[in-house]
Scaffold this motif. Structure first.
Motif, PDB file in Angstrom:
ATOM      1  N   LEU A 121       4.133   6.065  -2.777  1.00 31.46           N
ATOM      2  CA  LEU A 121       4.265   5.346  -4.043  1.00 31.46           C
ATOM      3  C   LEU A 121       3.633   3.973  -3.953  1.00 31.46           C
ATOM      4  CD1 LEU A 121       7.895   6.500  -4.543  1.00 31.46           C
ATOM      5  CD2 LEU A 121       6.077   6.988  -6.174  1.00 31.46           C
ATOM      6  N   PHE A 122       2.995   3.565  -5.034  1.00 32.51           N
ATOM      7  CA  PHE A 122       2.240   2.325  -5.071  1.00 32.51           C
ATOM      8  C   PHE A 122       2.528   1.576  -6.375  1.00 32.51           C
ATOM      9  CE2 PHE A 122      -0.794   3.570  -1.676  1.00 32.51           C
ATOM     10  CZ  PHE A 122      -0.584   4.935  -1.661  1.00 32.51           C
ATOM     11  N   TRP A 123       2.428   0.262  -6.294  1.00 32.73           N
ATOM     12  CA  TRP A 123       2.355  -0.574  -7.485  1.00 32.73           C
ATOM     13  C   TRP A 123       1.069  -1.396  -7.401  1.00 32.73           C
ATOM     14  CZ3 TRP A 123       4.801  -0.909 -12.045  1.00 32.73           C
ATOM     15  CH2 TRP A 123       6.068  -0.317 -12.190  1.00 32.73           C
ATOM     16  N   TYR A 124       0.304  -1.351  -8.499  1.00 41.32           N
ATOM     17  CA  TYR A 124      -0.913  -2.140  -8.618  1.00 41.32           C
ATOM     18  C   TYR A 124      -0.766  -3.090  -9.799  1.00 41.32           C
ATOM     19  CZ  TYR A 124      -3.806   0.625  -5.378  1.00 41.32           C
ATOM     20  OH  TYR A 124      -4.351   1.228  -4.265  1.00 41.32           O
ATOM     21  N   TYR A 134       4.982   2.241  -0.731  1.00 38.05           N
ATOM     22  CA  TYR A 134       6.009   2.879   0.077  1.00 38.05           C
ATOM     23  C   TYR A 134       5.417   4.131   0.709  1.00 38.05           C
ATOM     24  CZ  TYR A 134       9.958   5.633   1.551  1.00 38.05           C
ATOM     25  OH  TYR A 134      10.817   6.390   2.298  1.00 38.05           O
ATOM     26  N   LEU A 135       5.483   4.173   2.028  1.00 38.13           N
ATOM     27  CA  LEU A 135       5.012   5.355   2.753  1.00 38.13           C
ATOM     28  C   LEU A 135       6.185   6.102   3.386  1.00 38.13           C
ATOM     29  CD1 LEU A 135       1.834   3.877   4.498  1.00 38.13           C
ATOM     30  CD2 LEU A 135       2.036   4.957   2.250  1.00 38.13           C
ATOM     31  N   SER A 136       7.038   5.370   4.075  1.00 37.54           N
ATOM     32  CA  SER A 136       8.206   5.958   4.721  1.00 37.54           C
ATOM     33  C   SER A 136       9.074   4.815   5.230  1.00 37.54           C
ATOM     34  CB  SER A 136       7.795   6.875   5.882  1.00 37.54           C
ATOM     35  OG  SER A 136       7.177   6.113   6.899  1.00 37.54           O
ATOM     36  N   GLY A 137      10.236   5.169   5.794  1.00 37.58           N
ATOM     37  CA  GLY A 137      11.071   4.150   6.411  1.00 37.58           C
ATOM     38  C   GLY A 137      11.956   3.440   5.402  1.00 37.58           C
ATOM     39  N   SER A 138      12.109   2.147   5.560  1.00 41.22           N
ATOM     40  CA  SER A 138      12.989   1.352   4.712  1.00 41.22           C
ATOM     41  C   SER A 138      12.645   1.550   3.250  1.00 41.22           C
ATOM     42  CB  SER A 138      12.884  -0.124   5.063  1.00 41.22           C
ATOM     43  OG  SER A 138      13.607  -0.905   4.133  1.00 41.22           O
ATOM     44  N   THR A 139      13.669   1.759   2.448  1.00 43.95           N
ATOM     45  CA  THR A 139      13.422   2.042   1.029  1.00 43.95           C
ATOM     46  C   THR A 139      13.120   0.788   0.236  1.00 43.95           C
ATOM     47  OG1 THR A 139      15.791   1.930   0.588  1.00 43.95           O
ATOM     48  CG2 THR A 139      14.851   4.119   1.053  1.00 43.95           C
ATOM     49  N   LEU A 140      13.365  -0.384   0.793  1.00 47.03           N
ATOM     50  CA  LEU A 140      13.046  -1.644   0.121  1.00 47.03           C
ATOM     51  C   LEU A 140      11.719  -2.143   0.680  1.00 47.03           C
ATOM     52  CD1 LEU A 140      13.935  -3.821  -1.885  1.00 47.03           C
ATOM     53  CD2 LEU A 140      15.024  -5.011   0.035  1.00 47.03           C
ATOM     54  N   PHE A 145       6.919 -10.013  -5.117  1.00 39.29           N
ATOM     55  CA  PHE A 145       7.407  -8.764  -5.689  1.00 39.29           C
ATOM     56  C   PHE A 145       8.014  -7.863  -4.609  1.00 39.29           C
ATOM     57  CE2 PHE A 145       6.206  -8.691 -10.109  1.00 39.29           C
ATOM     58  CZ  PHE A 145       5.190  -9.626 -10.207  1.00 39.29           C
ATOM     59  N   GLU A 146       8.950  -7.035  -5.025  1.00 38.79           N
ATOM     60  CA  GLU A 146       9.527  -6.020  -4.159  1.00 38.79           C
ATOM     61  C   GLU A 146       9.858  -4.791  -4.981  1.00 38.79           C
ATOM     62  OE1 GLU A 146      12.958  -8.050  -2.539  1.00 38.79           O
ATOM     63  OE2 GLU A 146      14.262  -7.179  -4.087  1.00 38.79           O
ATOM     64  N   ALA A 147       9.993  -3.659  -4.311  1.00 39.99           N
ATOM     65  CA  ALA A 147      10.327  -2.423  -5.006  1.00 39.99           C
ATOM     66  C   ALA A 147      11.253  -1.604  -4.126  1.00 39.99           C
ATOM     67  CB  ALA A 147       9.067  -1.623  -5.339  1.00 39.99           C
ATOM     68  N   GLU A 148      12.075  -0.796  -4.770  1.00 42.07           N
ATOM     69  CA  GLU A 148      13.010   0.039  -4.047  1.00 42.07           C
ATOM     70  C   GLU A 148      12.773   1.499  -4.351  1.00 42.07           C
ATOM     71  OE1 GLU A 148      17.055  -1.192  -4.193  1.00 42.07           O
ATOM     72  OE2 GLU A 148      17.513   0.029  -2.428  1.00 42.07           O
ATOM     73  N   PHE A 149      12.562   2.269  -3.301  1.00 37.88           N
ATOM     74  CA  PHE A 149      12.376   3.712  -3.434  1.00 37.88           C
ATOM     75  C   PHE A 149      13.741   4.377  -3.476  1.00 37.88           C
ATOM     76  CE2 PHE A 149      10.887   7.865  -3.091  1.00 37.88           C
ATOM     77  CZ  PHE A 149      11.384   8.516  -1.974  1.00 37.88           C
ATOM     78  N   ASN A 150      13.971   5.183  -4.502  1.00 38.75           N
ATOM     79  CA  ASN A 150      15.221   5.909  -4.630  1.00 38.75           C
ATOM     80  C   ASN A 150      14.892   7.386  -4.789  1.00 38.75           C
ATOM     81  OD1 ASN A 150      17.616   7.182  -5.651  1.00 38.75           O
ATOM     82  ND2 ASN A 150      18.403   5.167  -6.198  1.00 38.75           N
ATOM     83  N   PHE A 172       0.748  -1.183 -12.882  1.00 35.57           N
ATOM     84  CA  PHE A 172       0.656   0.268 -12.829  1.00 35.57           C
ATOM     85  C   PHE A 172       1.405   0.804 -11.613  1.00 35.57           C
ATOM     86  CE2 PHE A 172      -2.275   1.147 -16.201  1.00 35.57           C
ATOM     87  CZ  PHE A 172      -3.055   0.005 -16.315  1.00 35.57           C
ATOM     88  N   CYS A 173       2.209   1.798 -11.858  1.00 36.92           N
ATOM     89  CA  CYS A 173       2.862   2.555 -10.797  1.00 36.92           C
ATOM     90  C   CYS A 173       2.010   3.794 -10.527  1.00 36.92           C
ATOM     91  CB  CYS A 173       4.265   2.951 -11.254  1.00 36.92           C
ATOM     92  SG  CYS A 173       5.238   3.865 -10.056  1.00 36.92           S
ATOM     93  N   ALA A 174       1.888   4.188  -9.275  1.00 35.98           N
ATOM     94  CA  ALA A 174       1.040   5.333  -8.935  1.00 35.98           C
ATOM     95  C   ALA A 174       1.657   6.114  -7.786  1.00 35.98           C
ATOM     96  CB  ALA A 174      -0.369   4.870  -8.566  1.00 35.98           C
ATOM     97  N   VAL A 175       1.280   7.368  -7.723  1.00 35.70           N
ATOM     98  CA  VAL A 175       1.778   8.265  -6.686  1.00 35.70           C
ATOM     99  C   VAL A 175       0.612   9.015  -6.073  1.00 35.70           C
ATOM    100  CG1 VAL A 175       2.172  10.154  -8.327  1.00 35.70           C
ATOM    101  CG2 VAL A 175       3.466  10.080  -6.200  1.00 35.70           C
ATOM    102  N   SER A 176       0.706   9.322  -4.799  1.00 35.45           N
ATOM    103  CA  SER A 176      -0.273  10.191  -4.156  1.00 35.45           C
ATOM    104  C   SER A 176       0.446  10.980  -3.081  1.00 35.45           C
ATOM    105  CB  SER A 176      -1.419   9.404  -3.534  1.00 35.45           C
ATOM    106  OG  SER A 176      -1.016   8.770  -2.347  1.00 35.45           O
ATOM    107  N   GLY A 177      -0.208  12.006  -2.616  1.00 40.03           N
ATOM    108  CA  GLY A 177       0.407  12.799  -1.574  1.00 40.03           C
ATOM    109  C   GLY A 177      -0.037  14.236  -1.655  1.00 40.03           C
TER     110      GLY A 177
END
Lengths: 116, 115
Positions: free
Chosen positions: A33-36, A50-56, A63-68, A90-95
């Protein structure tokens, strides 16, 4: 298929106030997950990812973001905004499983307007 | 260091004209992407290169769109017989390596207006 929903198209806020920009994603597999941020007449700049690990995840410019994972959300927050934060976000996803191995899938964007 | 550059920054074309949009990625970046951003929308994927190989072109909207990266660095997106619906900002991005976790660095875009 993956998709991203940014729940607010516009967010007006006063300077020094906190802000949250909401993002939900849909995917049947693990994602990144990405924010641009996009300033007028400029390209997109990565705020955080966010790739993995800590959700914050902490990014640039405070800026900060939390993966839920349970809520499939990745909301962006800043405790105190400045006039200079006025931009499109913009929020973005890849994978794996996306339309291309590494392409980003973007939401429609949220316009953050900071006034004094 | 230099970022991703794109030229021209603005292009006005008459319907039916052919256009060519150029992207200079960050030196040494293996991956290169093209995205299309319509007014008020997020960018949408068009095509992807790994070095000179075009590995995915599933996002190209029609056979009027063609992209190349012959030497694995500079890329050109060509649109033949432009239509009004092609009006958009075309963004190029590059990343150092292959992989979904890689950060993509974006250029400023080319704003295309088809009259």
């Amino acid at each position: 298929a993956q998709s991203v929903t940014q729940l607010d198209s516009q967010v007006p806020v006063f300077e020094e106030a906190p802000v949250e920009l909401r993002c939900n994603y849909s995917s049947s597999v693990s994602v990144y997950l990405f924010w641009y941020v996009q300033y007028p007449n400029q390209g997109l700049q990565l705020l955080l990812k966010y790739l993995s690990g800590s959700t914050l995840v902490k990014g640039i410019n405070g800026f900060e973001a939390e993966f839920n994972k349970s809520q499939t959300s990745f909301h962006l927050r800043k405790p105190s905004v400045h006039i200079s934060d006025t931009a499109e976000y913009f929020c973005a996803v890849s994978g794996p499983g996306g339309q291309a191995g590494t392409a980003l899938i973007f939401g429609k964007g949220t316009t953050l307007s900071v006034s004094s | 260091g230099a970022g991703v550059s794109q030229s021209p920054r603005y292009k006005v074309a008459k319907r039916g004209q052919d256009v060519a949009l150029r992207c200079d990625p960050i030196s040494g970046h293996v991956s290169l992407f093209w995205y299309q951003q319509a007014l008020g929308q997020g960018p949408e994927f068009l095509t992807y290169f790994q070095n000179e190989a075009q590995l995915d072109k599933s996002g190209l909207p029609s056979d009027r769109f063609f992209a190349e990266r012959p030497e694995g660095s500079v890329s050109t997106l060509k649109i033949q017989r432009t239509q009004q619906e092609d009006s958009a900002v075309y963004l190029c991005a590059s990343s150092l390596a292959w992989g979904s976790q890689e950060t993509q660095y974006f250029g400023p875009g080319t704003r295309l207006l088809v009259l």
